[in-house]
Design an enzyme around this catalytic site. Structure first.
Site, PDB file in Angstrom:
ATOM      1  N   LYS A   1       0.847  -1.199   0.000  1.00 42.79           N
ATOM      2  CA  LYS A   1       0.000   0.000   0.000  1.00 42.79           C
ATOM      3  C   LYS A   1       0.877   1.242   0.000  1.00 42.79           C
ATOM      4  O   LYS A   1       1.797   1.364   0.818  1.00 42.79           O
ATOM      5  CB  LYS A   1      -0.906   0.020   1.239  1.00 42.79           C
ATOM      6  CG  LYS A   1      -1.802   1.252   1.305  1.00 42.79           C
ATOM      7  CD  LYS A   1      -2.832   1.142   2.408  1.00 42.79           C
ATOM      8  CE  LYS A   1      -2.392   1.724   3.728  1.00 42.79           C
ATOM      9  NZ  LYS A   1      -2.326   3.204   3.789  1.00 42.79           N
TER      10      LYS A   1
ATOM     11  N   ASP B   1      -3.560   4.268  -1.734  1.00 41.79           N
ATOM     12  CA  ASP B   1      -4.492   4.788  -0.715  1.00 41.79           C
ATOM     13  C   ASP B   1      -4.496   6.311  -0.818  1.00 41.79           C
ATOM     14  O   ASP B   1      -3.888   6.992  -0.005  1.00 41.79           O
ATOM     15  CB  ASP B   1      -4.030   4.308   0.668  1.00 41.79           C
ATOM     16  CG  ASP B   1      -5.041   4.616   1.753  1.00 41.79           C
ATOM     17  OD1 ASP B   1      -6.179   4.995   1.432  1.00 41.79           O
ATOM     18  OD2 ASP B   1      -4.665   4.472   2.946  1.00 41.79           O
TER      19      ASP B   1
ATOM     20  N   LYS C   1      -7.377   8.265  -1.237  1.00 42.16           N
ATOM     21  CA  LYS C   1      -8.608   8.850  -0.663  1.00 42.16           C
ATOM     22  C   LYS C   1      -9.102  10.037  -1.493  1.00 42.16           C
ATOM     23  O   LYS C   1      -9.236  11.156  -1.011  1.00 42.16           O
ATOM     24  CB  LYS C   1      -8.386   9.240   0.792  1.00 42.16           C
ATOM     25  CG  LYS C   1      -8.057   8.050   1.684  1.00 42.16           C
ATOM     26  CD  LYS C   1      -8.077   8.412   3.152  1.00 42.16           C
ATOM     27  CE  LYS C   1      -7.891   7.202   4.042  1.00 42.16           C
ATOM     28  NZ  LYS C   1      -6.548   6.608   4.012  1.00 42.16           N
TER      29      LYS C   1
ATOM     30  N   ASP D   1     -13.531  14.703  -5.186  1.00 41.53           N
ATOM     31  CA  ASP D   1     -13.529  15.957  -5.950  1.00 41.53           C
ATOM     32  C   ASP D   1     -14.802  15.944  -6.785  1.00 41.53           C
ATOM     33  O   ASP D   1     -15.664  15.072  -6.597  1.00 41.53           O
ATOM     34  CB  ASP D   1     -12.253  16.019  -6.826  1.00 41.53           C
ATOM     35  CG  ASP D   1     -11.842  17.456  -7.139  1.00 41.53           C
ATOM     36  OD1 ASP D   1     -12.727  18.273  -7.474  1.00 41.53           O
ATOM     37  OD2 ASP D   1     -10.638  17.767  -7.047  1.00 41.53           O
TER      38      ASP D   1
ATOM     39  N   THR E   1     -11.369   6.858  10.654  1.00 37.03           N
ATOM     40  CA  THR E   1     -11.401   6.379  12.044  1.00 37.03           C
ATOM     41  C   THR E   1     -10.923   7.449  13.023  1.00 37.03           C
ATOM     42  O   THR E   1     -11.046   7.282  14.228  1.00 37.03           O
ATOM     43  CB  THR E   1     -10.546   5.099  12.213  1.00 37.03           C
ATOM     44  OG1 THR E   1      -9.321   5.283  11.518  1.00 37.03           O
ATOM     45  CG2 THR E   1     -11.258   3.887  11.660  1.00 37.03           C
TER      46      THR E   1
ATOM     47  N   ARG F   1       3.508  -0.707  10.697  1.00 38.58           N
ATOM     48  CA  ARG F   1       4.627  -0.737  11.647  1.00 38.58           C
ATOM     49  C   ARG F   1       4.984  -2.086  12.252  1.00 38.58           C
ATOM     50  O   ARG F   1       6.174  -2.338  12.474  1.00 38.58           O
ATOM     51  CB  ARG F   1       4.383   0.317  12.737  1.00 38.58           C
ATOM     52  CG  ARG F   1       4.526   1.726  12.173  1.00 38.58           C
ATOM     53  CD  ARG F   1       3.890   2.767  13.048  1.00 38.58           C
ATOM     54  NE  ARG F   1       2.440   2.656  13.003  1.00 38.58           N
ATOM     55  CZ  ARG F   1       1.616   3.450  13.678  1.00 38.58           C
ATOM     56  NH1 ARG F   1       2.106   4.395  14.452  1.00 38.58           N
ATOM     57  NH2 ARG F   1       0.316   3.296  13.570  1.00 38.58           N
TER      58      ARG F   1
HETATM   59  O1  C5P Z   1       1.466   1.035  11.042  1.00 35.85           O
HETATM   60  P1  C5P Z   1       0.020   0.585  10.980  1.00 35.85           P
HETATM   61  O2  C5P Z   1      -0.133  -0.926  10.897  1.00 35.85           O
HETATM   62  O3  C5P Z   1      -0.808   1.199  12.075  1.00 35.85           O
HETATM   63  O4  C5P Z   1      -0.463   1.165   9.579  1.00 35.85           O
HETATM   64  C1  C5P Z   1      -1.786   1.073   9.168  1.00 35.85           C
HETATM   65  C2  C5P Z   1      -1.948   1.703   7.808  1.00 35.85           C
HETATM   66  O5  C5P Z   1      -3.333   1.745   7.494  1.00 35.85           O
HETATM   67  C3  C5P Z   1      -1.447   3.126   7.682  1.00 35.85           C
HETATM   68  O6  C5P Z   1      -0.983   3.287   6.341  1.00 35.85           O
HETATM   69  C4  C5P Z   1      -2.663   3.976   7.935  1.00 35.85           C
HETATM   70  O7  C5P Z   1      -2.611   5.208   7.273  1.00 35.85           O
HETATM   71  C5  C5P Z   1      -3.741   3.101   7.316  1.00 35.85           C
HETATM   72  N1  C5P Z   1      -5.088   3.316   7.851  1.00 35.85           N
HETATM   73  C6  C5P Z   1      -5.412   3.190   9.195  1.00 35.85           C
HETATM   74  N2  C5P Z   1      -6.690   3.391   9.625  1.00 35.85           N
HETATM   75  C7  C5P Z   1      -7.633   3.721   8.753  1.00 35.85           C
HETATM   76  C8  C5P Z   1      -7.334   3.855   7.401  1.00 35.85           C
HETATM   77  C9  C5P Z   1      -6.035   3.646   6.974  1.00 35.85           C
HETATM   78  O8  C5P Z   1      -4.555   2.872   9.998  1.00 35.85           O
HETATM   79  N3  C5P Z   1      -8.865   3.868   9.169  1.00 35.85           N
END
Ligand code: C5P
Length: 234
Positions: A39, A66, A68, A71, A121, A212
């Site tokens: 992603k 991703d 988002k 427009d 979220t 992460r």
């Molecule tokens: O590092 P982590 O596992 O928390 O990353 C989650 C990924 O999913 C990030 O790229 C974050 O921007 C994305 N994301 C999220 N919650 C959402 C939508 C996207 O954590 N509701």
């Protein structure tokens, strides 16, 4: 066994949340053939990530952009058509009815699958009222999920907490993609509501987005393999 390994790999999407292509490239190199789906979000996209997406696709990887989008319909439609030409597999747009319809039109006839973002979220009921909405988070997620189903949208990205309720609304065919995944014992970071890979699959997710817990691990490849094993068991 080999088939189930490939099926698990297809379900795991690694978030390349890095400021530069050099860092993202190093991570992809470290993960090697353990990961086939990446992603790219806004941070990397605005730092050369779109060319890097093309490079990944040409190298046989799947890419989820991703971005988002939201427009006027013509702009969304044309942007989606361009992303489709790039060869990306998933693209996010905000799940407003006009935007969903335009994105669907732009992606039509291509392999690009459009995912709607129901409600960010980071928003709670108070934030929605502040922004002028007449619905709380739960009601707006449900409303947008049914609008996405009516628009014939391919999928939704949503928190694991919403999976079961949304699956009931959209039925079995819609692609549900879930971030906020943490293997048991992993650091939660800034995520507030997390679930394990097995629980998310059990609740009806088709794909998991993990950042992460893999990219900040001492041994990213070993962390990825452990999550793949958990998905295979689930
Ligand atoms: O590092 P982590 O596992 O928390 O990353 C989650 C990924 O999913 C990030 O790229 C974050 O921007 C994305 N994301 C999220 N919650 C959402 C939508 C996207 O954590 N509701």
């Amino acid at each position: 066994m080999a088939a189930s390994k490939a099926a698990s790999r297809e379900k795991l999407i690694v978030a390349l949340d890095f400021p530069t292509v050099a860092e993202a490239k190093a991570m992809v190199g470290a993960l090697g053939d353990s990961i086939s789906f990446y992603k790219i979000g806004m941070e990397l996209a605005y730092g050369g990530g779109l060319s890097f997406a093309k490079e990944l696709i040409d190298g046989g990887k799947e890419v989820f952009l991703d971005l988002k989008l939201h427009d006027i319909p013509t702009t969304v439609e044309k942007a989606c058509a361009n992303v489709a030409r790039l060869g990306a597999r998933f693209l996010t747009v905000h799940a407003y009815p006009q935007t969903l319809a335009a994105a669907k039109q732009g992606a039509s006839g291509s392999g690009l699958r459009v995912l709607g973002v129901t409600v960010l979220t980071s928003c709670d009921d108070g934030d929605l009222i502040e922004a002028g909405f007449a619905f709380g988070v739960k009601a707006l997620v449900a409303r947008r999920a049914s609008q996405a189903r009516e628009a014939g949208i391919d999928g939704l990205i949503l928190s694991a907490e919403e999976l079961e309720a949304v699956r009931r609304i959209v039925g079995p065919r819609m692609i549900l993609v879930t971030p906020g995944i943490r293997p048991a014992g992993a650091a939660i970071g800034d995520q507030k509501r997390v679930v394990t890979p097995a629980a998310a699959i059990g609740a009806g997710a088709d794909h998991l987005v993990v950042g992460r817990p893999i990219t900040q691990a001492k041994d990213p490849r070993a962390a990825a393999e452990a999550i793949l094993a958990e998905i295979a068991v689930a």
